[in-house]
Scaffold this active site. Sequence first.
Site, PDB file in Angstrom:
ATOM      1  N   TYR A  55      -9.554  14.830  15.163  1.00 18.89           N
ATOM      2  CA  TYR A  55      -8.136  14.654  14.861  1.00 18.89           C
ATOM      3  C   TYR A  55      -7.839  13.373  14.087  1.00 18.89           C
ATOM      4  CZ  TYR A  55      -5.865  18.321  17.544  1.00 18.89           C
ATOM      5  OH  TYR A  55      -5.401  19.507  17.994  1.00 18.89           O
ATOM      6  N   LYS A 114     -17.681  18.450  25.850  1.00 24.61           N
ATOM      7  CA  LYS A 114     -18.612  19.499  25.415  1.00 24.61           C
ATOM      8  C   LYS A 114     -19.926  18.800  25.083  1.00 24.61           C
ATOM      9  CE  LYS A 114     -19.315  23.792  24.127  1.00 24.61           C
ATOM     10  NZ  LYS A 114     -19.565  24.824  25.121  1.00 24.61           N
ATOM     11  N   ASP A 154     -15.518  24.487  27.985  1.00 23.34           N
ATOM     12  CA  ASP A 154     -15.282  25.936  28.068  1.00 23.34           C
ATOM     13  C   ASP A 154     -15.193  26.386  29.534  1.00 23.34           C
ATOM     14  OD1 ASP A 154     -17.902  25.149  28.069  1.00 23.34           O
ATOM     15  OD2 ASP A 154     -18.692  26.854  26.970  1.00 23.34           O
ATOM     16  N   ASP A 202      -5.686  18.701  23.608  1.00 22.79           N
ATOM     17  CA  ASP A 202      -4.617  19.462  22.968  1.00 22.79           C
ATOM     18  C   ASP A 202      -4.609  20.891  23.521  1.00 22.79           C
ATOM     19  OD1 ASP A 202      -2.598  20.126  21.284  1.00 22.79           O
ATOM     20  OD2 ASP A 202      -3.776  20.129  19.444  1.00 22.79           O
TER      21      ASP A 202
END
Length: 413
Positions: A159, A226, A280, A304
């Site tokens: 971002y 992740k 996930d 987000d």
Amino acid sequence: MASFEIRPPEWGEKITVQDGKLHVPDHPIILYIEGDGIGPEVVTSMRRVLDAAVEKAYGGKRKIAWTEILAGEKAGQVYGSVLPEETLEAIREYYVGIKGPLTTPVAGGYRSLNVAIRKALDLYACVRPSRYFTGVPSPMKRPELVDMIVFRENIEDVYAGIEWPWDSEEAEKVREFLYREFGIEIRKDSGIGIKPISAFRSKRLVRKAIQYAIDRKKPSVTLVHKGNIMKYTEGAFRDWGYELAKEEFRDYIVTEQELWEEYNGQVPEGKIVIKDRIADNMFQQIQTRTAEYSVIATMNLNGDYLSDAISAMVGGLGIAPGGNIGDYHAMFEPVHGTAPKYAGKNVINPTAEILSGALMLEYLKWFEAADLIYAAVEKTISSKKVTQDLARHMEGVKPLSTTEYTDALIENL
Ligand code: NAP
């Protein structure tokens, strides 16, 4: 052009920073930006509710010295700029503020005023709480188990905006560099984005999340990443998070690993569990093991997605609050926008703005007043006193206007 002066009430006192801590006087000057569209309506409701809650909690000993600053359309009319330097200067000087939503200018200027404010003041933690209020329509079977607050890093990650179109000179140079130095081949038709994750920014975000858990006696802080795939960015975030927790909060925390190795899975009295989950998996966990998650600390992109997913589980935009917090500076705001079609109609739901105000009270450590507001929202919504956005999903419920709903909330404090 009209004129405007930032003028705190004479009895207002400045919030200061002393010994590295925010010092909040009993009559703190708190800035507010009315915002555009439905902004003035929700901000008026929020101020009324906060004033009543503070009065009730502290019996007149404490009172907010509201001080208006301008941004958005109103600022454009007065200053000829939608985000005048005076506004940023005031936030620098007075530290804490709350805003209504602002229209993002369609042409020119800032990409978004909210982003501009965050960047100018280094408000690096985007904080989004989600909790269930009885009666709010929800897609979940057991929405009452949701009580989570996401601390999302606001500045780095993919971002950060470091990216180039596939056919740019810059992308070509990066591709050439990677091939020359590392023998890495990237297809010529690839756009390139960079994902920086630093120790400094990861640690200061996790520090905020753990401090919140301590202040509010929350059971756990979960680092979401992740890192199994992106080892040196997301994986490093996890490692830095644990490192920070052990270095700075050793007496307050126990890691999940220690919990099983040393305590047979039983959380020692008063300790906060620090754990981590792969992103996930986390999207499943929030739905299948909802009660096991409380404070969540994560990077920009994960945060987000995750904060929107969690807020959708308990009612969505009309009641989703937020805040952007730096080391000392903070600006609170609802997640929703200006909803222009409802502006001036006295029908919209002010709860998201009011809960953003409650989050601000928590930031000031005025927890008693914040808790009165949470209890009043629960009581009001569960007795089916709601605005049209919620009423339309509830059988046989007549919607209240924004002001009627605000009156009901104040009565229930
Ligand atoms: P929006 O203003 O959030 O409105 C979208 C829809 O959400 C509304 O039409 C309404 O749904 C519902 N809604 C939003 N707030 C509500 C409330 N308080 N009570 C009840 N319902 C509410 O999103 P948008 O139309 O995409 O954006 C409009 C403008 O706001 C744009 O200029 C955008 O850039 C700006 N914006 C600003 C911020 C900010 O300042 N933080 C954030 C997001 C967007 P129904 O139509 O179904 O009733």
